[in-house]
Scaffold this active site. Structure first.
Site, mmCIF file in Angstrom:
data_model
loop_
_atom_site.group_PDB
_atom_site.id
_atom_site.type_symbol
_atom_site.label_atom_id
_atom_site.label_comp_id
_atom_site.label_asym_id
_atom_site.label_seq_id
_atom_site.Cartn_x
_atom_site.Cartn_y
_atom_site.Cartn_z
ATOM 1 N N ARG A 176 0.842 -1.234 -0.029
ATOM 2 C CA ARG A 176 0.209 0.105 0.134
ATOM 3 C C ARG A 176 0.964 1.233 0.023
ATOM 4 O O ARG A 176 0.343 2.232 -0.366
ATOM 5 C CB ARG A 176 -0.975 -0.041 1.328
ATOM 6 C CG ARG A 176 -2.050 -1.084 0.921
ATOM 7 C CD ARG A 176 -2.768 -1.343 2.215
ATOM 8 N NE ARG A 176 -3.433 -0.295 2.830
ATOM 9 C CZ ARG A 176 -4.121 -0.044 3.760
ATOM 10 N NH1 ARG A 176 -4.421 -1.202 4.575
ATOM 11 N NH2 ARG A 176 -4.455 1.053 4.388
ATOM 12 N N ARG A 211 5.139 1.548 10.348
ATOM 13 C CA ARG A 211 5.036 0.088 10.464
ATOM 14 C C ARG A 211 6.004 -0.222 11.647
ATOM 15 O O ARG A 211 5.705 -1.446 12.027
ATOM 16 C CB ARG A 211 5.619 -0.266 9.108
ATOM 17 C CG ARG A 211 4.737 -0.352 7.915
ATOM 18 C CD ARG A 211 3.299 -0.643 8.053
ATOM 19 N NE ARG A 211 2.492 -0.250 7.176
ATOM 20 C CZ ARG A 211 0.955 -0.447 6.988
ATOM 21 N NH1 ARG A 211 0.626 -1.053 8.230
ATOM 22 N NH2 ARG A 211 0.431 -0.062 6.180
#
Lengths: 304, 304, 304, 304
Positions: C112, C226
């Site tokens: 993404r 992340r």
């Protein structure tokens, strides 16, 4: 800025021609459509088209079949949550297209934002108009003595007058020469210089124009940087105009943007620690802060 | 694909709710809005929103104040010129937003096109539906013996039956286990596995869905690659559906795309030279062509 | 993760083959080159190539002819300034290329991030290996009861055993079937299913691999999201490994990133106001804060 | 272009300082590193850094653990295959960073390619040098009479002389005024205009400079458009210089690019049909071609 009667008529014609659509419609944006919002002395911002509204952001976030809940309060809460947690993709689901007229030196800053679609008026193909940005007297600022890329006090008296004279005269002369070089004269054996070459004589305060299309997430990023007080005044006024427009378009998203981005503050790990020490009653100084002078100055600008 | 009654009602409600807008309206696209176009066994493509039409492409190319010339023939000529000369920015001025339901293995190919905005249904947050792609018998193809990434003959008899049995049974079992792992049961001391973990048991033919938004230039690029006969059948059918939709949206742009891209051919310098030799009456063979076997085969596929 | 002897030999061969270059060299990164850093049960991260170092960031920021000042302290100060003021372009001047092996459901989150170059191992063209992610027992978590997209307590006893059995057995069975469907058997009149179809039977915990290349600015953005504790554990461990690598590559830039981004906090306008009221001695509660419950909880998580 | 002795010394120092690396090294590119390649009268192109080589393209395409096959012929075949079939991702795995000095009007065309990283010398922060592009006499062309965005015959005699005089004098005067406005003079009560404002008086032929970083796929796209004979001469010479450099860097990839892109031709569906009719012996004219005049002219330019 003076629109020609033809331009005014074209704009009015567009505003008058309405049709039915089943798409999402933003009432605040329909009022803005096509109208020329004046910026600087000859510049403008016009909304040419838009896609989506506040509800469309939520609909995308939910990947839903319909327009979803009609409770505006739910949508507002969801939008704030998405903004707070940096969920950018639902905001990318709205899009807007502007027509902008702006000085070339502003266009050069603007174009550094690469996540937009741009179609600029071509000076290879066409002849530019005789329109130059000349700052208003109260915007004629000296170089800042503390900030290498900022402005200081307003120029005054003879200096201000001289600067304005230079800017006006150089602009007019360069444009006279541009026209002269371009114009063929068969009798005089003059062919006329190619437009793609003649343009090189024009200074950076000449106006250009473009169509500029961007999604809402990337527009917010642009506005955060360009509506900021560190941005150069001449681009900031465009950003401010666009902020007003976006507020009418997607009021809930704009309000979240205002709270979390425009009015927000990024704290470093060090700054978080300092604030916690202060909250615990400690007196913190630059010396015991671990911050550089510049960083400390920026910190105390916000927190005293 | 079976939409639930609720989904059908939501779609009908959206189609029925029309409002006035001063924006560009594409009559062909208004007819498409929201409707679920079926693809594969459970997939769909729906247009959620769009921006611009054929005239908007020309208006951007001219950076004009109004809708410009009303002569459709002029616009068509300009659009063909822009497409032929790879002027991509005016096509970027149109935008479209789709709701797509598609198998995960198709989604994984699709997402490699990075110049789009995507909002996917989250299997961390929500539970996926029990919907899997099972190929129709005539789409159950053997591995190609000449092309490492292609299909050969259709499977038959016992082999076909066994493959379909495997796909169906493994899908059902994996979904049963997915549900089982997810479901808490207090009496049995069962907490229920986190959704973000349980999903790892689901095979790549399960359906996912997303909102996907892209500008017309990049959509044409996507369609050129994915409507091509080299593309995998399961993504090609989505591309074909979108081609039909785009044809209704921007007929002139689509027609230029069809002629210059979909139906066009890229010749290498070598191929140009070969064709010129042929036009001059020479008989050209692979041996005297300077081409590799693969390239020669591709050349003769087009030119005989 | 078990590398094959051939893979180990290839890696060793690459590490051993050094040549002279006049480019910027990062000693910390040279030590990392090619080595397989293990992640999860079968995953890995390897640096394949890199461009630039801390000095290159400064050199780009100064658009300079040479390597510039040798005073490391100057460079560190400049890098901190650039990071603090969101000057992203100098960080874009460094680039890194990784080889990553990762479960498909992690790859689907990862992809993404669109501002990277990706080349994935093709399951249309090749046959995937029999390698699946099976969580370690202490990572087998229940669905969170307070966060719709998070994990709660670790599963125990019979439930944990059953989940692991399901994951292992379904993985093995689906792979057996994958192989079976693929394999032609002339005697039995079996052609073998096309690879592009057979792969649809494989669950999302199978491992895939790709080459992934990204500039330092966008890598920092990826790592901020992340390596965050809200990210799913299975992607966070990849981010953590990459953080260690980046620290060796560009120590000054990484240190600034750690202070301003990883360890930093974004305050909304409302939160700034609340902190100022607290600093002024006022007792602030959710009721008089103007914040929603969720926002207040997040605020007090940081500030008590 | 005249580099200062300091600049020359900095460049020499960088070229002299070599270190060992385990990364892919391109011998042809090492020879180019840092050297100033002159373009136009004061412009330059310098390679600052690069990542990857021909083998790295193949390694990425194969997602391999090692450098892969050493047979150069295999790599060349694979690279040609990838280029022919528009597999762009392996080419994205190479990256290059240039230092470019170029006139502002060229920079404005260049920056329209958005898929690159740019760090430009800031005229808000620094003072620009007195360097302007003045065309060589044989590049002083008239406006084309057949092409709205092209050049015709070279200007001659008095007209040429006058144009050169205008360009030189306006450049010098505008720079004198720029310096004058910038310079504070305490005795005269002159503060000095802010740099961010003074720059607006400078014409578009002044030189700017930037660091520009791009991957090989996107560089090829840039070069295809800008090394084309339709591109303006002043940007084409930069593209030509970069073509020479890329040829040394990745010879196999460049050779494929030259055959399939630079020397290639895009045929529309109509054009394919016309060529087939010609190959079958038919005489085709514009009248029976179905092409517009412009398209027919372009067709016969290639095919006679």
């Amino acid at each position: 800025m003076a629109l020609t009667p033809e331009q005014k008529a074209e704009i009015e014609a567009q505003r008058a021609e309405t049709q039915l659509t089943a798409r999402a419609v933003s009432p605040g944006m329909e009022k803005r459509l096509y109208t020329a919002h004046e910026v600087l002395d000859h510049g403008l911002v016009r909304v040419i088209d838009y896609m989506g509204d506040d509800a469309a952001i939520c609909q995308a976030a939910r990947v839903s079949y319909g327009r979803g809940t009609k409770a505006v309060s739910n949508d507002t809460g969801l939008i704030r949550y998405l903004m707070r947690h940096w969920h950018s993709t639902p905001f990318e689901m709205c899009e807007v297209k502007f027509h902008v007229k702006l000085p070339v030196f502003v266009a050069r800053q603007w174009i550094r934002h690469r996540t937009a679609n741009v179609n600029e008026y071509s000076a290879r193909y066409s002849i530019l108009d005789r329109e130059f940005y000349i700052p208003a007297p109260d915007k004629l600022a000296a170089q800042s003595t503390v900030n290498n890329q900022g402005r200081g006090a307003v120029l005054e008296g003879a200096e201000a007058a001289r600067v304005l004279d230079i800017l006006r005269e150089d602009a007019m002369r360069s444009y006279d020469h541009y026209e002269d070089m371009l114009t063929p004269d068969e009798d005089a054996g003059k062919q006329g210089l190619a437009r793609e070459l003649a343009r090189m004589n024009l200074p950076a305060n000449i106006y250009t124009q473009w169509y500029w299309k961007i999604d809402l997430h990337n527009l917010f990023h642009f506005l955060r940087l360009r509506a900021d007080h560190h941005a150069q005044y001449e681009i900031r006024v465009y950003a401010a105009t666009m902020c007003d427009i976006v507020k009418d378009w997607v009021p809930a998203a704009y309000s979240a943007f205002e709270d979390y981005r425009l009015g927000g503050v990024n704290l470093s790990g060090k700054a978080v620690e300092l604030l916690k020490r202060r909250l615990a009653g400690e007196v913190v100084t630059q010396e015991n802060s671990g911050m550089s002078k510049g960083e400390w100055r920026e910190f105390t600008d916000v927190w005293g």
